[in-house]
Scaffold this motif. Structure first.
Motif, short mmCIF file in Angstrom:
data_model
loop_
_atom_site.label_atom_id
_atom_site.label_comp_id
_atom_site.label_asym_id
_atom_site.label_seq_id
_atom_site.Cartn_x
_atom_site.Cartn_y
_atom_site.Cartn_z
N UNK A 1 29.28 -49.34 23.84
CA UNK A 1 27.86 -49.51 23.54
C UNK A 1 27.66 -49.75 22.04
N UNK A 2 27.82 -51.00 21.59
CA UNK A 2 27.69 -51.25 20.15
C UNK A 2 26.31 -50.90 19.59
N UNK A 3 25.25 -51.20 20.33
CA UNK A 3 23.91 -50.90 19.82
C UNK A 3 23.68 -49.39 19.76
N UNK A 4 24.11 -48.66 20.78
CA UNK A 4 23.99 -47.20 20.76
C UNK A 4 24.81 -46.60 19.64
N UNK A 5 26.02 -47.12 19.45
CA UNK A 5 26.88 -46.64 18.35
C UNK A 5 26.19 -46.87 17.01
N UNK A 6 25.65 -48.06 16.81
CA UNK A 6 25.04 -48.39 15.53
C UNK A 6 23.77 -47.57 15.27
N UNK A 7 22.95 -47.36 16.29
CA UNK A 7 21.73 -46.57 16.09
C UNK A 7 22.07 -45.10 15.87
N UNK A 8 23.04 -44.57 16.59
CA UNK A 8 23.47 -43.18 16.36
C UNK A 8 23.96 -43.02 14.93
N UNK A 9 24.78 -43.95 14.47
CA UNK A 9 25.34 -43.87 13.12
C UNK A 9 24.25 -44.00 12.06
N UNK A 10 23.39 -44.98 12.20
CA UNK A 10 22.40 -45.24 11.14
C UNK A 10 21.33 -44.16 11.07
N UNK A 11 20.95 -43.59 12.22
CA UNK A 11 19.95 -42.52 12.17
C UNK A 11 20.56 -41.26 11.57
N UNK A 12 21.83 -41.00 11.87
CA UNK A 12 22.51 -39.85 11.25
C UNK A 12 22.63 -40.04 9.74
N UNK A 13 22.90 -41.25 9.32
CA UNK A 13 22.94 -41.54 7.88
C UNK A 13 21.60 -41.22 7.24
N UNK A 14 20.54 -41.71 7.85
CA UNK A 14 19.22 -41.61 7.23
C UNK A 14 18.62 -40.21 7.34
N UNK A 15 18.91 -39.49 8.41
CA UNK A 15 18.32 -38.17 8.59
C UNK A 15 19.17 -37.07 7.95
N UNK A 16 20.44 -36.99 8.33
CA UNK A 16 21.26 -35.86 7.87
C UNK A 16 22.22 -36.22 6.75
N UNK A 17 22.28 -37.49 6.38
CA UNK A 17 23.14 -37.88 5.28
C UNK A 17 24.60 -38.07 5.65
N UNK A 18 24.90 -38.11 6.94
CA UNK A 18 26.29 -38.29 7.37
C UNK A 18 26.76 -39.72 7.08
N UNK A 19 27.86 -39.84 6.39
CA UNK A 19 28.54 -41.13 6.16
C UNK A 19 27.68 -42.14 5.40
N UNK A 20 26.82 -41.67 4.50
CA UNK A 20 25.98 -42.61 3.74
C UNK A 20 26.81 -43.53 2.86
#
Length: 195
Positions: free
Chosen positions: A117-136
């Motif tokens: 699921x590339x779209x699910x992967x990308x949205x999970x990653x980008x929201x985690x970046x923006x909310x919790x700062x993971x992998x910024x």
């Protein structure tokens, strides 16, 4: 590096819905979620459906709003149902409606398999970046700087923390409650994007 926003009727309407129901902080978060995801994918040659990802990014937090909050469902599931209905109105076939809802629900998972699921992967990653700062550090620096300048964080840290604490307290079996128990408030406060 320039990130293009898909210009389709569904994308334009999904932005209108996000702008109508989200605060400025949550609207900017939704836009950043798409831009960070698309930039990450483009830099790594990850193929994805830009329209699907954009619509999911615009609608993924609608379950946090007063109008679409659900008394028993997690906010991601409520938002997925809204997205399914939106996609039906946009004339998308049933399989594509189910995909946009699935991407939104999966954005709360700890990890979404890129191959599945590339779209699910990308949205999970980008929201985690923006909310919790993971992998910024994975956001291309030029994209990060330009995106934060155009779509500032405003009161996102305080607003999102309040939303997730409220969701977690009212829905103890939800993803939000699990995030609260795992210290999401501290991660949000420590997000380097807040600086």
């Amino acid at each position: 590096m320039r990130v293009d926003v898909p210009d389709t009727p569904a994308c334009r309407r999904s932005y209108e819905i996000a702008a109508e129901y989200h605060s400025p902080s949550l609207l900017n978060h939704s836009v950043r979620a798409y831009l960070f995801a698309a930039a990450y994918a483009d830099e790594r040659g990850i193929a994805f459906d830009a329209e699907l990802l954009y619509v999911a990014a615009m609608l993924h937090d609608l379950g946090l709003t007063r109008e679409f909050d659900n008394h028993s469902l997690g906010y991601e599931t409520a938002a997925g149902h809204v997205a399914w209905a939106f996609a039906a109105g946009a004339g998308w076939p049933v399989a594509r409606r189910e995909r946009v809802a699935e991407v939104i629900v999966r954005h709360m998972w700890a990890e979404v398999d890129l191959a599945e699921d590339p779209e699910g992967h990308l949205l999970e990653l980008s929201t985690a970046m923006d909310i919790s700062g993971r992998s910024t550090d994975l956001i291309p620096p030029a994209v990060r700087e330009e995106t934060l300048a155009r779509y500032p964080r405003l009161d996102l840290a305080a607003e999102f923390t309040a939303c997730v604490l409220d969701q977690g307290a009212r829905k103890p079996d939800s993803f939000a409650a699990g995030f609260v128990r795992s210290g999401i408030a501290d991660r949000i406060a420590a997000n380097p994007l807040n600086a």
